[in-house]
Design an enzyme around this catalytic site. Structure first.
Site, mmCIF file in Angstrom:
data_model
loop_
_atom_site.group_PDB
_atom_site.id
_atom_site.type_symbol
_atom_site.label_atom_id
_atom_site.label_comp_id
_atom_site.label_asym_id
_atom_site.label_seq_id
_atom_site.Cartn_x
_atom_site.Cartn_y
_atom_site.Cartn_z
ATOM 1 N N HIS A 61 69.986 90.240 75.352
ATOM 2 C CA HIS A 61 69.643 90.917 76.606
ATOM 3 C C HIS A 61 69.332 92.391 76.382
ATOM 4 C CE1 HIS A 61 71.158 87.841 79.764
ATOM 5 N NE2 HIS A 61 70.572 87.256 78.743
ATOM 6 N N HIS A 115 70.778 78.862 72.471
ATOM 7 C CA HIS A 115 71.597 77.917 73.233
ATOM 8 C C HIS A 115 72.249 76.854 72.340
ATOM 9 C CE1 HIS A 115 69.544 79.207 77.244
ATOM 10 N NE2 HIS A 115 70.236 80.170 76.650
HETATM 11 FE FE1 HEB Z 1 70.461 82.121 77.162
HETATM 12 C C1 HEB Z 1 73.805 81.750 77.888
HETATM 13 C C2 HEB Z 1 69.678 81.560 80.433
HETATM 14 C C3 HEB Z 1 67.124 82.478 76.414
HETATM 15 C C4 HEB Z 1 71.301 83.109 73.937
HETATM 16 N N1 HEB Z 1 71.537 81.750 78.824
HETATM 17 C C5 HEB Z 1 72.905 81.666 78.924
HETATM 18 C C6 HEB Z 1 73.252 81.469 80.270
HETATM 19 C C7 HEB Z 1 72.105 81.394 80.987
HETATM 20 C C8 HEB Z 1 71.028 81.565 80.073
HETATM 21 C C9 HEB Z 1 71.974 81.169 82.479
HETATM 22 C C10 HEB Z 1 74.665 81.362 80.796
HETATM 23 C C11 HEB Z 1 75.286 82.724 80.986
HETATM 24 C C12 HEB Z 1 76.730 82.537 81.414
HETATM 25 O O1 HEB Z 1 77.625 82.959 80.671
HETATM 26 O O2 HEB Z 1 76.937 81.966 82.490
HETATM 27 N N2 HEB Z 1 68.714 82.021 78.231
HETATM 28 C C13 HEB Z 1 68.633 81.748 79.546
HETATM 29 C C14 HEB Z 1 67.240 81.716 79.913
HETATM 30 C C15 HEB Z 1 66.531 81.968 78.792
HETATM 31 C C16 HEB Z 1 67.477 82.162 77.725
HETATM 32 C C17 HEB Z 1 66.717 81.437 81.290
HETATM 33 C C18 HEB Z 1 65.005 82.039 78.660
HETATM 34 C C19 HEB Z 1 64.351 80.754 78.822
HETATM 35 N N3 HEB Z 1 69.415 82.684 75.510
HETATM 36 C C20 HEB Z 1 68.072 82.796 75.428
HETATM 37 C C21 HEB Z 1 67.711 83.324 74.138
HETATM 38 C C22 HEB Z 1 68.867 83.518 73.445
HETATM 39 C C23 HEB Z 1 69.937 83.098 74.324
HETATM 40 C C24 HEB Z 1 66.295 83.601 73.682
HETATM 41 C C25 HEB Z 1 69.093 84.077 72.079
HETATM 42 C C26 HEB Z 1 68.293 84.014 71.080
HETATM 43 N N4 HEB Z 1 72.241 82.370 76.115
HETATM 44 C C27 HEB Z 1 72.352 82.683 74.770
HETATM 45 C C28 HEB Z 1 73.717 82.542 74.371
HETATM 46 C C29 HEB Z 1 74.443 82.146 75.494
HETATM 47 C C30 HEB Z 1 73.479 82.059 76.570
HETATM 48 C C31 HEB Z 1 74.243 82.782 72.981
HETATM 49 C C32 HEB Z 1 75.942 81.817 75.586
HETATM 50 C C33 HEB Z 1 76.705 82.997 76.061
HETATM 51 C C34 HEB Z 1 78.197 82.746 75.987
HETATM 52 O O3 HEB Z 1 78.642 81.855 75.290
HETATM 53 O O4 HEB Z 1 78.944 83.516 76.638
#
Ligand code: HEB
Length: 751
Positions: free
Chosen positions: A95, A282
């Site tokens: 982020h 993921h």
């Molecule tokens: Fe992620 C978690 C959405 C791309 C790495 N994710 C997460 C959650 C959500 C999301 C709603 C839950 C939060 C809480 O704690 O409740 N993503 C999302 C979307 C997109 C994404 C709508 C566009 C399609 N991811 C992404 C990327 C990466 C990531 C590109 C790197 C390379 N995630 C992640 C991790 C986790 C999440 C390592 C787990 C955290 C904890 O364990 O605390």
């Protein structure tokens, strides 16, 4: 009720920062505040502090070791899911980096902005306040030697390593700032996750009233079905990218794939990188939606003082651990959420997915007819069915994504490699040239997205060579204006956000820059040839000591020679500083598609603006000045000087308020502020203005908004006055040369 009128007797004391301000009275007034950010006075560190030097004294291995230990050092105030904070830290780093937009180069991880509003309070960043607090003891321990910006990315990277993914490295060098960045355009909406206002239909440009403007180069007159406003990389305010439940909360995976592609492209990621990142990310951790969002308190910026910068207090049972509410989704993707695996794809393809709702009421997907194979984050006796977000299912619904996903499913090694490379790009994309990278974990491989430039392989020119070359440049047949405008065109491609562009590399002679409208290809075409002629002549006669000069240097030197001559023509003698050492990039080292984003839609310094933009020129001018990291005074002196030097796009006369164009004078300011002239707009468009002699009623000047703003805007006018004062001439020349020199060297970021 007590009859005594306590309330009425309370005294209101006006304080300096309260009350109605100019921005409240005149919300559309052009704001210069983005040119005044990060003033040295806002920096609590010693003025001689140089982060890159401090980082070099850091024991990086020790920090990494501490980070590894932190991963499993679960704290009672915010217990780790599955006994490991890895998922949380990966999300934090993603982020942080994920706010980058290639369109204007702003956003990204490089300043540690996640500490400040609005990012610290974005709905998509819920619980990352806790992640940063977990890191504080390490930040405190290593102090100035590692910035928050670096530590946030390093923590995510070590989290991956600690969960068994082999990364390709880490580079430090992200210097912290001490205030919220006012320059990033996050969108114009007034509500978090409010409606779909980021999408518009067939409109041509966008202004936001924040002093930062963006232009939409999708403006082809075609009505786009869903056309995300440039440069935004998120579909709703408060989201890093896309709504996990689907567009506008509508759980349609295919529609969601469209949003993913659009927003990830804005972040300079292609389909393969996108699939790798989403699936790889993921593969870890879980989503948190134990109960309804009504239990969740205010975000950090709005929470009570007693919260001390934390937000989203949660009144559901313990409010943490198994009761945590973050996104309101409740999903765990894999059987080993703290260990890299191929489970994500295995589950994605081996199960069919059924729409369901989280305990908090959000749309999500559950594997049909599956055993409960997924561990619980806190209770070893509980198991769950595999889950997916709408945006995850999209990786199977979309044809192109599906192809890549299947290949990754069948080739886990390709997946791991693609993820590691995409992660490095994601987290280092906004750092500029590789030379800025610090530390011992820098990958040796050079990537095209780093805009590589060759190393110096020659002896640099000396003072005598420089003055010889200047003479040759002035006698080359090119005009002073050509020399200056070519140097400007070359250096002014720089943008402060991601530190791309600039004079180094001499890419102005390469595609796509040589074909940009702003560079007037028809006129530019022979300038580099002439300059190259001078370069070749010099280089072929200097073989003995391998003394050479690059075209990139010649271009900048031409500008210096031109300005010195222009000052001389005005009866003044100045020296424009010049420092050799640039090199020339090749076409192969230039990613055409990604350089396309650096093309200016306007350059007020050359009075250029692409036709059909629905944005006042002065906003675009301030936007460009911000990209060039200029102050308001530098902006002013440069525009005034460049107008006098007659370097406007295509030779237009707008703003050339002097009877001796091509000489370096302060005439622009004198004539702009002259009360003998009355200005009137030409037609209704308010793009061009005419200056009338009040007595003869003759038109004596023409100008654009990028000229007249220096007379109409009270603060810019105040600066313009300084340069128009009878004793302001010397000062003007000095400041102009200084600001010019700054622009020429913007991309020389490593000393
Ligand atoms: Fe992620 C978690 C959405 C791309 C790495 N994710 C997460 C959650 C959500 C999301 C709603 C839950 C939060 C809480 O704690 O409740 N993503 C999302 C979307 C997109 C994404 C709508 C566009 C399609 N991811 C992404 C990327 C990466 C990531 C590109 C790197 C390379 N995630 C992640 C991790 C986790 C999440 C390592 C787990 C955290 C904890 O364990 O605390």
């Amino acid at each position: 009720k007590c009859p005594f009128p306590h309330e009425a007797l309370k005294q209101s004391v006006p304080t300096a920062s309260s009350g109605t301000k100019n921005k409240d009275w005149w919300p559309d007034q052009l704001k210069l505040n983005i040119l005044r950010q990060n003033h040295p006075g806002s920096n609590p560190r010693d003025e001689n502090f140089i982060y890159s030097q401090a980082f070099k004294t850091l024991d990086l291995e020790a920090v990494k070791k501490d980070l590894h230990e932190l991963m499993t050092d679960s704290q009672d105030w915010w217990p780790a899911d599955f006994g490991h904070y890895g998922g949380l830290f990966v999300r934090m780093a993603w982020h942080s980096a994920g706010t980058y937009r290639i369109t204007d180069g702003r956003g990204g991880a490089a300043q540690g902005q996640q500490r400040f509003a609005p990012l610290n309070s974005w709905p998509d960043n819920v619980s990352l306040d806790k992640a940063r607090r977990l890191l504080w003891p390490i930040k405190q321990k290593y102090g100035r030697k590692i910035s928050w910006a670096d530590l946030i990315i390093l923590a995510g990277t070590i989290a991956l390593e600690s969960m068994g993914l082999k990364t390709i490295g880490f580079a430090g060098g992200r210097q912290d700032v001490w205030e919220a960045d006012e320059a990033v355009y996050w969108g114009a909406e007034k509500n978090w996750l409010g409606g779909d206002v980021r999408y518009k239909h067939g409109s041509k440009g966008v202004s936001n009233g924040h002093g930062v403007l963006v232009a939409d180069d999708n403006a082809d007159g075609h009505i786009h079905e869903r056309d995300l406003q440039k440069p935004l990389a998120a579909v709703q305010m408060g989201l890093i990218y896309v709504n996990p439940e689907g567009p506008d909360g509508n759980p349609d995976p295919l529609a969601s794939a469209k949003d993913i592609r659009e927003t990830f492209t804005r972040m300079a990621l292609n389909d393969e990188e996108t699939v790798a990142l989403i699936a790889g990310g993921h593969s870890f951790g879980k989503a948190h939606g134990a109960a309804s969002a009504k239990h969740v308190g205010k975000e950090p910026e709005a929470a009570g003082m007693e919260s001390q910068g934390l937000g989203w207090s949660n009144s559901f049972e313990s409010g943490k651990g198994p009761h945590a509410i973050t996104s309101g989704l409740e999903v765990t993707w894999t059987k080993t959420p703290t260990q890299w695996s191929n489970d994500f794809f295995e589950h994605l393809f081996e199960y069919e997915w059924e729409l369901t709702k989280s305990p908090a009421g959000a749309f999500q997907w559950v594997a049909k007819n599956s055993e409960n194979v997924i561990p619980d984050a806190f209770d070893q006796n509980k198991k769950h069915a595999p889950g997916m977000l709408t945006t995850d299912v999209a990786l199977r619904s979309d044809l192109e994504y599906e192809k890549i996903s299947r290949r990754f499913y069948q080739n886990p090694d390709q997946f791991a490699k693609a993820f590691a490379r995409a992660w490095f790009k994601l987290t280092h994309r906004d750092m500029g040239p590789r030379e800025r990278y610090l530390g011992t974990d820098i990958p040796t491989e050079e990537f095209i997205w780093q805009d590589p430039i060759p190393k110096i392989d020659h002896v640099l020119v000396d003072d005598q060579d420089i003055s010889d070359l200047k003479l040759q440049l002035l006698n080359s047949g090119l005009t002073i204006s050509q020399l200056i405008s070519t140097a400007w065109a070359s250096a002014s491609t720089f943008r402060g956000g991601d530190k791309r562009g600039g004079a180094n590399g001499a890419r102005i002679r390469l595609a796509p820059l040589k074909d940009w409208e702003v560079n007037n290809p028809a006129q530019l075409i022979h300038v580099p040839n002439v300059l190259e002629g001078i370069q070749n002549k010099f280089n072929s006669t200097q073989k003995a000591d391998n003394k050479k000069i690059s075209l990139a240097d010649i271009i900048v030197l031409g500008g210096a020679a031109g300005i010195e001559q222009a000052a001389d023509n005005a009866g003044l003698s100045v020296i424009v500083p010049f420092r050799a050492g640039r090199t020339d990039a090749s076409q192969e080292q230039t990613d055409i598609e990604s350089f396309h984003y650096l093309e200016p839609v306007a350059d007020g310094f050359r009075n250029y603006q692409r036709a059909g933009l629905d944005v006042p020129s002065e906003y675009l001018l301030v936007d460009k000045a911000h990209q060039l990291t200029l102050s308001a005074a530098e902006l002013t002196v440069l525009v005034g000087g460049l107008r006098a030097l007659n370097v406007n796009y295509n030779g237009v006369k707008h703003g050339v308020l002097t009877s001796r164009p091509g000489q370096l004078t302060n005439d622009f300011f004198i004539n702009l502020l002259d009360m003998a002239v009355q200005w009137k707009p030409v037609g209704d468009s308010k793009l061009v203005y005419e200056g009338y002699d009040r007595i003869t009623n003759e038109v004596i000047w023409t100008a654009t908004r990028a000229d007249l703003i220096f007379g109409s805007h009270a603060e810019l006018r105040a600066i313009a006055e300084v340069y128009a004062e009878s004793d302001g001439k010397e000062h003007f020349i000095q400041d102009f040369v200084e600001a010019w020199n700054k622009v020429m060297n913007l991309d020389r970021l490593v000393e």
